[in-house]
Design a protein around this motif. Sequence first.
Motif, PDB file in Angstrom:
ATOM      1  N   ALA A 178       0.002 149.773 -10.960  1.00  0.00           N
ATOM      2  CA  ALA A 178      -0.881 149.270 -12.018  1.00  0.00           C
ATOM      3  C   ALA A 178      -2.362 149.385 -11.641  1.00  0.00           C
ATOM      4  O   ALA A 178      -3.224 149.557 -12.506  1.00  0.00           O
ATOM      5  CB  ALA A 178      -0.531 147.817 -12.343  1.00  0.00           C
ATOM      6  N   ARG A 179      -2.656 149.330 -10.365  1.00  0.00           N
ATOM      7  CA  ARG A 179      -4.059 149.339  -9.928  1.00  0.00           C
ATOM      8  C   ARG A 179      -4.670 150.742  -9.871  1.00  0.00           C
ATOM      9  O   ARG A 179      -5.864 150.902  -9.607  1.00  0.00           O
ATOM     10  CB  ARG A 179      -4.165 148.692  -8.555  1.00  0.00           C
ATOM     11  CG  ARG A 179      -3.438 149.453  -7.460  1.00  0.00           C
ATOM     12  CD  ARG A 179      -3.628 148.783  -6.100  1.00  0.00           C
ATOM     13  NE  ARG A 179      -2.972 149.534  -5.041  1.00  0.00           N
ATOM     14  CZ  ARG A 179      -1.703 149.387  -4.689  1.00  0.00           C
ATOM     15  NH1 ARG A 179      -0.947 148.515  -5.344  1.00  0.00           N
ATOM     16  NH2 ARG A 179      -1.190 150.101  -3.716  1.00  0.00           N
ATOM     17  N   MET A 180      -3.874 151.795 -10.108  1.00  0.00           N
ATOM     18  CA  MET A 180      -4.374 153.164  -9.999  1.00  0.00           C
ATOM     19  C   MET A 180      -5.305 153.494 -11.146  1.00  0.00           C
ATOM     20  O   MET A 180      -5.120 153.045 -12.281  1.00  0.00           O
ATOM     21  CB  MET A 180      -3.211 154.170  -9.987  1.00  0.00           C
ATOM     22  CG  MET A 180      -2.402 154.169  -8.715  1.00  0.00           C
ATOM     23  SD  MET A 180      -1.089 155.425  -8.778  1.00  0.00           S
ATOM     24  CE  MET A 180      -0.452 155.336  -7.115  1.00  0.00           C
ATOM     25  N   ASN A 181      -6.308 154.337 -10.830  1.00  0.00           N
ATOM     26  CA  ASN A 181      -7.217 154.803 -11.881  1.00  0.00           C
ATOM     27  C   ASN A 181      -6.638 156.058 -12.520  1.00  0.00           C
ATOM     28  O   ASN A 181      -5.601 156.587 -12.102  1.00  0.00           O
ATOM     29  CB  ASN A 181      -8.617 155.050 -11.328  1.00  0.00           C
ATOM     30  CG  ASN A 181      -8.602 156.049 -10.174  1.00  0.00           C
ATOM     31  OD1 ASN A 181      -7.891 157.053 -10.227  1.00  0.00           O
ATOM     32  ND2 ASN A 181      -9.396 155.779  -9.143  1.00  0.00           N
ATOM     33  N   GLU A 182      -7.357 156.579 -13.491  1.00  0.00           N
ATOM     34  CA  GLU A 182      -6.853 157.714 -14.274  1.00  0.00           C
ATOM     35  C   GLU A 182      -6.674 158.962 -13.419  1.00  0.00           C
ATOM     36  O   GLU A 182      -5.700 159.709 -13.582  1.00  0.00           O
ATOM     37  CB  GLU A 182      -7.831 157.998 -15.426  1.00  0.00           C
ATOM     38  CG  GLU A 182      -7.313 159.060 -16.393  1.00  0.00           C
ATOM     39  CD  GLU A 182      -8.239 159.241 -17.573  1.00  0.00           C
ATOM     40  OE1 GLU A 182      -8.117 160.271 -18.260  1.00  0.00           O
ATOM     41  OE2 GLU A 182      -9.080 158.351 -17.833  1.00  0.00           O
TER      42      GLU A 182
END
Length: 422
Positions: free
Chosen positions: A24-28
């Motif tokens: 969930a914490r990953m960026n695009e």
Amino acid sequence: MLDPAIDAFFAERKEGWLKDKLKARMNEDEIKQIYQEGDERFTLSKWLPNAAKRAGQISLSTHPCTFSHPSSRKNKNGYVTAILAETEHSNDGFLRSGNVAVETDALGNAAALDVYKFLTLKLQDNKTLLAHIQDETELAKSVLQQGDESYQVLRDGFLEMASTDDSIITSSKIKQVYFPVWQEDAEYHLLSPLTPSGLVFELRKRIDDIRFSEQTKTLRDLKRKGEYSEVGYKEIYDLTTIGYGGTKPQNISVLNNQNAGKAHLLSSLPPKITQRTLRIPTTDFFLNTLNPWQVKETLESFHRLISLPKEQRNSQFIEYRDRRIQEYMDYIMLRMWGVRRELERADARLPAGLPKEQQIWLFPNQQARDDSDEWLSVIINSITRNFLSHYKKVVGKKATSLGNEEFAAIEELITKNKELLR
């Protein structure tokens, strides 16, 4: 174009891999990179060579040795020979290998289970991908030629999963039994019993189908509510559930992992034999059916009475004595009716070894007993003699010798019951 089963396999593997990698914490950008890596990882060109190298870590087997012991597959001599039983199909009524179509199991490194699933995919022609590779069909060639390795290298690698050789390696962890054989040049065979896992889990499937089918659930609910149903359902009692592999069923075999390590055992207890309290006479009712120790108290009471000195025998002596004789007579009639009921229930024939008068007396045919009294006189005399014989046997050396007068008194009392003996 690949077979739909192969496309579905890679789509499922890729989905599972992405679900594990995406956070969930990953960026695009990180998410995009993960998707790109997944596209590359699950292409045939990249996946096939790696899978072919790992195929040898899994061995197809109809009787995995790991069911005997989880650590039995490898020892100092190498890997235990994987058994692929090929038995003749015969509808001989036995549940055995060859008589039931079951899935071939596999054992080995759990990290290579994806290779097993890939090779055992059922394609549109209902054949497995492994069977296509073994037969070198055009479909197999079209799949394997998409890998970065040569077709032959990939084929040889995948066939390692189903390879067999002449070497026979066992393990000390597998139970062994000495099986005697009657041959001049051999005294016994040393056998290692192995578990036919396909049959084990086919049995579980059939039992679960019986117990938990939708129809069974509906009918069981009707029974619980007390409602009527025109059809019934089956129940299997005294089942035992056995677990293989504990918290790591995948270390035992593929089929074991698919069934969460649980299998059912049917009850194999010997039948319960109800002890027979009544023996049907074969040669003589009095010898075969009667037991003097069952009337021990009656005979001992009779002995105490007749052992009294004559001067102590008051007016109640005859009454008490006759009661004991009648108690014995009641025992005779109870046994008589028991034999008649058994013969009537079983619709049996009386043994030819019985005396004629006992055949008339015991066989459930009232008319034969009413036609004459001759047989009845013989039976009354036999009961009287048997009373005295049982008295002497129970009391032993202390028994009082009875004369003709006592014999006549006993016979007279028994004669009073003659109509009840018919």
